[in-house]
Design an enzyme around this catalytic site. Sequence first.
Site, PDB file in Angstrom:
ATOM      1  N   SER A 148       0.851  -1.177   0.000  1.00  0.00           N
ATOM      2  CA  SER A 148       0.000   0.000   0.000  1.00  0.00           C
ATOM      3  C   SER A 148       0.891   1.232   0.000  1.00  0.00           C
ATOM      4  CB  SER A 148      -0.874   0.018   1.262  1.00  0.00           C
ATOM      5  OG  SER A 148      -1.439   1.315   1.439  1.00  0.00           O
ATOM      6  N   TYR A 161      -1.481  -0.611  10.062  1.00  0.00           N
ATOM      7  CA  TYR A 161      -1.574  -0.761   8.606  1.00  0.00           C
ATOM      8  C   TYR A 161      -0.304  -0.236   7.929  1.00  0.00           C
ATOM      9  CZ  TYR A 161      -3.743  -1.088   4.023  1.00  0.00           C
ATOM     10  OH  TYR A 161      -4.020  -1.427   2.725  1.00  0.00           O
TER      11      TYR A 161
END
Lengths: 269, 267
Positions: A148, A161
Site C-alpha cells: 500500500s 496498517y
Amino acid sequence: MLENLHLNGKVVVITGGGTGLGLEMVRALARSGASLAIAGRRPGPIADARDEAIAAGSDAIAIPTDVASSSDANALIDAAVAHFGKVDVLINNAAMVAENVLKPIWDITDDEWQTAMTINLSGAFYCARAAAKPMADAGKGKIINVASGFGLRGGRDIYMYCTSKGGVINLTRVLSFSLARYGITANSIVPGFIPTIDPTAEINRTLPQTGDFLPSGKLGRPEELGPIAVFLASDASDYMTGEMFILDGGGLAAGIAPTGHAPIAPLEP
Amino acid sequence: MTLPSLTLPIEYDLTGQTAIVASAGGAETPLLAAALAEAGAQIFAVARHPDATAAILDAVANVTGRPAPVPSAPAYPGYAGRWDTPDGAAAVLSAFDAAHARADILVNDTRSFFAKPAPEITAAEWDELHARNVRATFMLSQAVGARMLAQQYGRIVNVISNLAERGLHNCSAFSATQAAVLSLTRSLAVEWGRHEIRVNAIGAGWTTADDIPLETQRSELLVRYTPLRRKGTPHDIAALLVFLASPHCDYPTGQPTYIDGGANAHP
C-alpha cells in the site's frame, strides 16, 4: 516481444481472492489463462470467485484459509500442489484493512497490534515460506505482495496498517535477494487510494472520498490491478524482482497536500 | 515476422494509437518500438542520426510485415537530428505532422551513456550529456505535452537507468541525468495529471540488446552482482512499456518501475 504476456499453464495462488482487489485480480488472471487456487477466510466469497473463474475457462479451486495461521498457509500451498501439481505464482493479497486500524497510539492494545501485524505481515511471510519450497524445487516461481502507499508514507493514527505494509515492501526485497538463486522473483504492487471497502467503515474517516487531492483528480478502480497482476505473474516480468509497481494517481509523486499549489517565480538576475 | 499475440490482454492493446519514440541511439530502442508496434501502435521514430531512426523503423517493419519507409518518402514516419532545443523539438513535430494526425504516446529513451572519473569530466561533456538526456527529454515532452494538453489525453513513458537511484564509479554525470529525468517524470505527472496525461518511468538495469551467453555475461562483476545474474534486455521491459503507454494505464502516474534483475533492492 510480447509473447510471454499470458498465463496459460500457470498456477496462481491468491489470498484474499474473494473480494475487493483480490477478486478483480482473480478475474484478470482467469481471463489470461491462469489456473487459480483462491484463498480467503470466508467460504462464500471465494466459492463465488471460483465459480466465476471456472465460467471464464479457468481451472479453479477455493480454499478457506486464515493467513494468520501458518498451518493454514501451509495447507493452502499443499492443497494447490495436490490439485495442480505445482505453484508458479503466489499473490499475497489478504490484509486487514478496515478493522481497528485508526486509533491514537495510547488506545491500541497489544492484541490489536499483534492481530494486524500477524494478518498483514506474518500472513504474507507464512504463505511465502510455504510456497518458496515447491517453487525452489521447480527452479522457478513468482511471489507478488500487495502492499500500500501507506507502506511508503505515514498516515495519522494508522499505526498497524502503515507499519505492516512497510514491512511487506521490505519483505519483498529480502525475498527477491534471497530467493533469486532458486529462480524465484518477488515484487510488490503498491496501490494508493482505491475504494473497495464498506463506505461506513471507520478507516474511511481518514481516506479521501474523492480524487480532489490527487494529481490524477480521481481515485483508483479495483479492476486497475488486473493487468499489473497479469504482467507480474507472467514470464514477461522475469527480470523484475525486489521492486514495486505503484498505482496511486500521482499521490506519492506529489504528496496529496501540495496538489493545487502552483507557485510562479521568475529567475533572479 | 512476429504476429501480434492473440492472447494479449485487452489492457495492452494499442490499436489506433500513435507513439513518438525518441532514442539516444543504440540497439535497444528499436526493439521497444517493435513491442509497441506488436501491440498495435503506429510508430514515429526520433534519433540524432538517420541510421538510428531507420533502425527503429526497420524493427517496426519487421513486426508489421510492411516494407520500411525510405527517408525520401513523403510522410516519412521519422526524424533525424537533434531535438534538445525548442527549434529541434518543433522540427520533430513538423515532421510528425506530415506522417500522423495525433500523438497519443511519447516514449523518451534517452540513455546516452557516458562514464569517466569525475575529476576528468569537462564542462562541455557535462553539458552535452545533459542536453541529450535531460534537455532533449524536456523539450520534446514540452512540445508534445502542449498537444496532449490540448487534446486532454497523453501517455509519456521515460526509459531511464536504475542509476537514477544509485551512485556508481565514473557515472556521476550520467547518473545525474537519469535522476533528472526521474524527477521530471514526477513533476510532469503532477502538473498534467488533471488533463488525462500520465507520465511514468521504467528503470532498466545493466542492459544489452545482444544475445550474449550467460557464461560470458557472468565473467563481468556487475552481472554477478545482479541477483538474477544476467543483463537485462529490451524484452524484459517491453510488456510494461506497452501497459504504461496504453489508455488502460490510468491510475499509475509519476512513478518509476525498476526492472533491473533485483539490483536496486539489495545492498
